[in-house]
Enzyme design. Structure first.
Site, PDB file in Angstrom:
ATOM      1  N   CYS A 120       0.907  -1.227   0.013  1.00 46.85           N
ATOM      2  CA  CYS A 120       0.038  -0.251   0.063  1.00 46.85           C
ATOM      3  C   CYS A 120       0.909   1.159  -0.050  1.00 46.85           C
ATOM      4  CB  CYS A 120      -0.895  -0.106   1.061  1.00 46.85           C
ATOM      5  SG  CYS A 120      -2.330   1.144   1.050  1.00 46.85           S
TER       6      CYS A 120
ATOM      7  N   GLU B 218      -1.542  -8.716   5.097  1.00 44.10           N
ATOM      8  CA  GLU B 218      -1.212  -8.828   6.210  1.00 44.10           C
ATOM      9  C   GLU B 218      -2.481  -8.695   7.155  1.00 44.10           C
ATOM     10  OE1 GLU B 218      -0.745  -6.464   4.276  1.00 44.10           O
ATOM     11  OE2 GLU B 218      -0.569  -4.303   5.326  1.00 44.10           O
TER      12      GLU B 218
ATOM     13  N   HIS C  98      -3.763  -5.902   0.976  1.00 47.17           N
ATOM     14  CA  HIS C  98      -3.145  -6.093   2.415  1.00 47.17           C
ATOM     15  C   HIS C  98      -3.172  -7.376   2.698  1.00 47.17           C
ATOM     16  CE1 HIS C  98      -2.429  -1.664   3.495  1.00 47.17           C
ATOM     17  NE2 HIS C  98      -3.411  -1.661   3.091  1.00 47.17           N
TER      18      HIS C  98
END
Lengths: 231, 759, 79
Positions: A86, A205, A203
């Protein structure tokens, strides 16, 4: 794996990244403030998401000029592995470590929703746990994720097999509807020619725990853990 | 107040007799001019008399400014305080009740939840993006000021009719502003509510709530102690932003409010993010004695409150205040509402430590004064004393009104059969799920980052309350905001009760234990007895529900004078509820699972008064709203929660707006899985059974219906099997059906169509 | 005819972007930058050929849409 997450003023997804890295390594990564020096002996440097310098001027532009970026460029030159997610992807581009640019989303709105990506390049430090063509889900949360590069650059990325991920529908088909931010050729993430720098907008994560809705993003971190298993 | 006070002061407002100035005492204004300015600043004549008595002389310009903001409705709660005292605020788990920047409750593991909700209604109408953004910024500061890391934002929004003038632009600006600020600071926006009603056409409501987590033994407060301790200013510089914003938000809107535009502040979420990190870093040391954010009335209220709460005095030297603009006066600096600023009192000798942290985060840091034992606030600027006011009477003599009240007449109860269904059940359902008040909020959520921090267990729309896990713990918080203004206007007491009960119910439906609430009381002009009566009755209803449900109020905010051209908004006591669940993995959502039996908990009479069916299908807004039986509420909710925690419930959704069939449709739309429904066992007409808004009800999806029904019977809880999930449609007992895909399409289309295109 | 509309944050209105740029320039070692204000430039290609009318039209567009006059000021230049 010795990993460090760089924190710029305005970085805000460093905690998510910490959770994901800790999940595969069992220990906390190093958190580095942007005025600190990059320590020796790191396997992985992560530029996490957020709004470094408020996204003012251009996303990532001011962070790319930050003191630690000189060390990070040296690290890259010496073949170090870098992941930028990002805002981290935006910083890598502004720093010249990856080609192209990230424009305002085609809808001109911030987009916070899950997307699907197809793995275009397997077998790298970031993607070894996936097969080529595998489709996974990841949240995205950005206002400026519309990947842009001139045709020559896009052709080169594709020709050299440096597109890491592409936006697709859940069946892995490249469609316009799946390309919410309007990226050129549905590109969601790219790799450096030595395959050691990876930048992407969504994302992974944030999807590493069934409790938070799934583990689709986990293979990226398992891949990294496999790569640096000895460390 | 009227226009002039919003403008920079001209020379006519300056002290008249410059020659007699001394450095020791503030220069009084000309008495006639002072009285005139007092009125312009919003002080009533008797309030101004009281100010003269406290000072024993005519105030200086700066002093007049201090009195007018401290005694504004916004800061003094002068119309609402007598009523708010009725609310229960104590429980064994309450660490800090109302009166501080935010409320604090213990949630186990030595942790505390810190939360509050606050309005930014008027600024959001004047400049929607920045008004909403700074609303989010202000409530975040209230929470991290207490030592908590913000973990979630929620927003209770009320807009006018979507086709009202300017409304589309206001909705767009407010949503962008909330997203723009919350996304950038990295606090997930996880929940909230949106209503539309013409009563908000000229006065939308933007109520922002923040929830944070702190160690229970590391809570910071505003009460300052220690004579000589340094008073420190940190954050962004001071400009002429929002001067007299606090008094503006206490003044009824008039057509000239367009002229007040320049007072709106600009939010800088980047500065706020740095301020959060710097403050939390400093809070991890032992340097701070007291801390207070500079919100409404800026330096004035923070200085007065810190010294006043500690029983101290304070002396400020404004020359040291970091300034963004040239030539600012003491008056302007004391009243500026520039954002992203904090005031703190440090332990002696800790200045260098603190300064290093704020410099690291690229924020301004300045020692601007010290604590004294005089019990007075003394303001110096350019060698001149600009204000010298005793603090105790500023608080103790603050105006307090028990304004006349008038009860809202009770409306007749509408019998279940009183209004016939003008259409079929399926058509009514399809239309209801598409109305602005029930349609999908995806267009809004998709602009809010709800996942940042990586701890969001239930995203917006996934459960009745948002669930956010606490980092490095199993525990999670459940959070919701609720109010049904159409009930409150029809019966303020029942409506107040219902708002609290619904928040409690929404938390319960996830399996979490509801612990406490924050309230955001949005009402019209309190000088009108009917409005004050709405307020008093709402508080009465809320208090009854809080007591019955062990759900005390720990913080809150009052916003009055929400009127345009004499027309008041619907009375809107928005409730923000917080609960805890010991293991986040036990929390359940509302999505319909495959092959489960559906159990309805609670009594169904078919209450159509004030229902959305009555308004949006039958075209009538009338009748008494559904009553809340607090004993049944408690019993039903405690039963549901126990069953969820025992692992017997796959999904749960409370019955709220739109009634039972809308509840089932929402469960179905969440996953795409339909259900076959049993024939209603009721004497009420079919549409009253399906669309009545009887309170205290839940729909449970379970795999062992017999077990649940037996347990319900043993517990004295009304329960009935009403169907079984599966397939792609809602199928009625007689075979009529409506596909979930059609419901979804109708539900999803409304907001994008209203806002002109998809997100 | 071409018109250029310069939109700037009004004097006295906080400019978070300008502030952040100023800090970054300082961090890069550029000394002596007292203040930074960041605005935008909008280029209009207008069918109108009369300069006065073109300017007036551009100003009208700026007031109604291009600038948020609550917080921004604007200036029109004809090219």
């Amino acid at each position: 794996m010795k990993a460090a997450i760089v924190v710029f003023p305005g970085t805000n997804r460093e905690r998510d990244m910490r959770i994901a890295l800790k999940r595969v390594t069992g220990r906390d990564p190093l958190m580095l403030f942007h005025r600190e020096e990059l320590p020796k002996g790191l396997d992985l440097v992560v530029l996490a998401g957020g709004f470094s310098y408020g996204d003012y001027l251009r996303c990532g532009a001011m962070a790319a000029q930050s003191p630690i970026m000189k060390d990070i460029k040296d690290f890259a030159t010496k073949g170090g592995h870098i992941l930028g997610v990002c805002n981290g992807f935006q910083i890598l581009i502004e720093a010249g470590l990856l080609p192209g640019g990230l424009l305002r989303n085609a809808s001109l709105r911030f987009l916070s929703m899950d997307c699907h990506m197809r793995v275009e390049r397997a077998g790298t430090a970031f993607t070894s746990r996936w097969q080529k063509g595998a489709v996974f889900r990841a949240p995205m949360a950005h206002g400026d994720g519309n990947y842009f590069a001139d045709d020559a650059t896009l052709d080169r990325l594709e020709g050299e097999d440096l597109v890491a991920f592409r936006y697709t529908d859940e069946n892995g088909t490249v469609t316009e509807a799946a390309n919410r931010n309007g990226s050129a050729r549905n590109i969601a993430g790219i790799l450096s020619p030595n395959l050691r720098i990876c930048g992407l907008m969504p994302h992974p994560e944030d999807l590493v725990d069934p409790l938070m809705g799934g583990t689709d993003g986990l293979p990226m971190f398992e891949s990294l853990a496999d790569t640096f298993v000895s460390a | 107040m009227t226009g002039p006070a919003a403008k920079p002061l001209d020379s006519a407002a300056r002290p008249v007799d410059m020659a007699h100035m001394t450095a020791a005492a503030p220069v009084s204004l000309d008495p006639a001019r002072a009285a005139q300015l007092a009125a312009e600043f919003g002080l009533k004549p008797d309030e101004y008399e009281r100010c003269l008595a406290i000072l024993g002389r005519t105030p200086s310009l700066t002093e007049l400014g201090v009195f007018s903001v401290m005694w504004s409705e916004h800061c003094s709660y002068k119309s609402s305080r007598v009523w708010l005292k009725e609310l229960p605020t104590k429980a064994p788990w309450v660490i800090q009740g109302p009166g501080e920047n935010a409320g604090v409750i213990a949630i186990g593991d030595g942790l505390a939840a810190v939360f509050k909700m606050e309005s930014h209604n008027h600024p959001s109408w004047i400049e929607p993006y920045n008004g909403a953004a700074t609303g989010v910024g202000g409530i975040l500061r209230d929470v991290f000021t207490m030592g908590a890391r913000p973990i979630a934002n929620l927003n209770a929004l009320r807009f006018g009719a979507p086709d009202a003038p300017r409304m589309k632009q206001v909705i767009d600006g407010v949503v962008r502003g909330i997203g723009g600020y919350g996304n950038c600071v990295g606090v997930p926006t996880v929940g909230g509510e949106v209503n539309f009603h013409p009563a908000y056409n000229g006065n939308p409501l933007v109520n922002a709530m923040t929830v944070g987590i702190a160690k229970a033994d590391r809570i910071f407060t505003a009460a300052a102690t220690g004579v000589g301790n340094p008073v420190v200013y940190v954050g962004s510089k001071t400009g002429r932003d929002g001067i007299h914003g606090a008094t503006m938000s206490s003044a009824e809107f008039s057509a000239d409010s367009e002229e007040k535009r320049p007072t709106v502040q600009i939010g800088d979420p980047f500065a706020e993010k740095l301020l959060i990190e710097a403050c939390l870093e400093l809070m991890a040391t032992d340097a701070i004695v007291a801390i207070q954010d500079m919100g409404a009335a800026g330096l004035t209220s923070s200085g007065v409150e810190m010294a006043g709460k500690g029983g101290m005095g304070v002396e400020l030297v404004l020359d040291n205040v970091p300034q963004r603009e040239e030539g600012m006066t003491a008056y302007e600096m004391m009243l500026s509402e520039s954002q992203e600023r904090m005031l703190m009192v440090l332990k002696p000798g800790r200045e260098a430590l603190a300064e290093a942290i704020f410099t690291k985060w690229e924020l301004d840091f300045a020692v601007i004064g010290h604590l004294t034992d005089t019990g007075r606030i003394v303001i110096r600027h350019k060698g001149q004393v600009e204000a010298d006011i005793p603090l105790a009477p500023l608080e103790s003599e603050a105006p307090l009104y028990r304004r006349p009240t008038e009860e809202t007449p009770k409306q007749p109860v509408l019998a279940p059969g009183a209004v016939a269904n003008p259409t079929t059940i399926e058509d009514a359902l399809l239309r209801l799920v598409a109305t602005p008040d029930l349609c999908s909020r995806r267009w809004i959520w998709d602009q809010y980052d709800s996942l940042v921090n990586g701890l969001t267990v239930k995203r917006p729309g996934g459960a009745d309350a948002a669930i956010v896990k606490i980092e490095d713990h199993d525990r999670a918080l459940a959070m919701t905001t609720d109010c049904t203004p159409r009930y409150v206007v029809a019966d303020p007491e029942e409506g107040g009760k219902q708002a609290v009960a619904e928040a409690w119910r929404n938390i319960t439906a996830t399996g979490a234990l509801p612990l406490a609430i924050t309230d955001n009381m949005n009402f019209g002009n309190p000088e009108k007895p009917r409005i004050m009566g709405q307020f008093a009755a709402s508080v009465r209803g809320m208090a009854a529900a809080c007591k019955a449900l062990d759900f005390p109020v720990v913080s809150g905010n009052v916003s009055l004078y929400n009127e345009t051209e004499g027309r008041a908004i619907l009375p809107t006591p928005a409730i923000g509820g917080v609960g805890v669940i010991d293991d986040a993995a036990d929390a359940i959502g509302l999505g319909m699972p495959h092959g489960a039996d559906l159990i309805l908990i609670g009594e169904t009479e078919g209450w159509l008064g004030q229902s959305l069916w009555l308004r949006d299908i039958a075209g009538r807004e009338e009748g008494a709203p559904p009553p809340v039986d607090l004993a049944a509420e408690r019993r039903n909710g405690d039963f549901v929660r126990a069953r969820i925690l025992a692992g017997e419930v796959l999904a749960c959704h409370d019955c709220a707006d739109g009634g039972l069939l809308v509840t089932i449709a929402e469960m179905a739309m969440a996953t795409g899985i339909g259900a076959t429904l049993a024939a209603p066992a009721t004497k009420a007409p079919e549409h009253a059974f399906w669309f009545g808004e009887d309170q205290g009800r839940y729909v449970l999806a379970v795999s062992d219906p017999a077990g649940i029904l037996a347990e319900a019977e043993a517990a004295g809880v009304p329960a009935a099997r009403i169907g079984r999930s599966g397939g792609g449609a809602l199928v009625m007992a007689d075979g009529r059906s409506i596909s979930v895909a059609a419901l979804r399409e109708a539900n999803e289309a409304t907001l994008p169509a209203l806002m002109g295109g998809k997100a | 005819m071409k018109a250029r509309v310069y939109v700037m944050p009004k004097a006295g209105v906080l400019d978070p972007q300008g502030k952040a740029i100023s800090h970054a320039l300082e961090g890069l070692g550029f000394a002596g930058v007292n203040d930074v204000r960041a605005g935008k430039v909008i280029e209009l290609d207008l069918a109108e050929t009369d300069p006065a009318k073109a300017k007036s039209a551009a100003e009208d567009m700026a007031r109604k849409l291009l600038a948020n006059t609550v917080i921004e000021s604007f200036r029109v230049e004809l090219a």
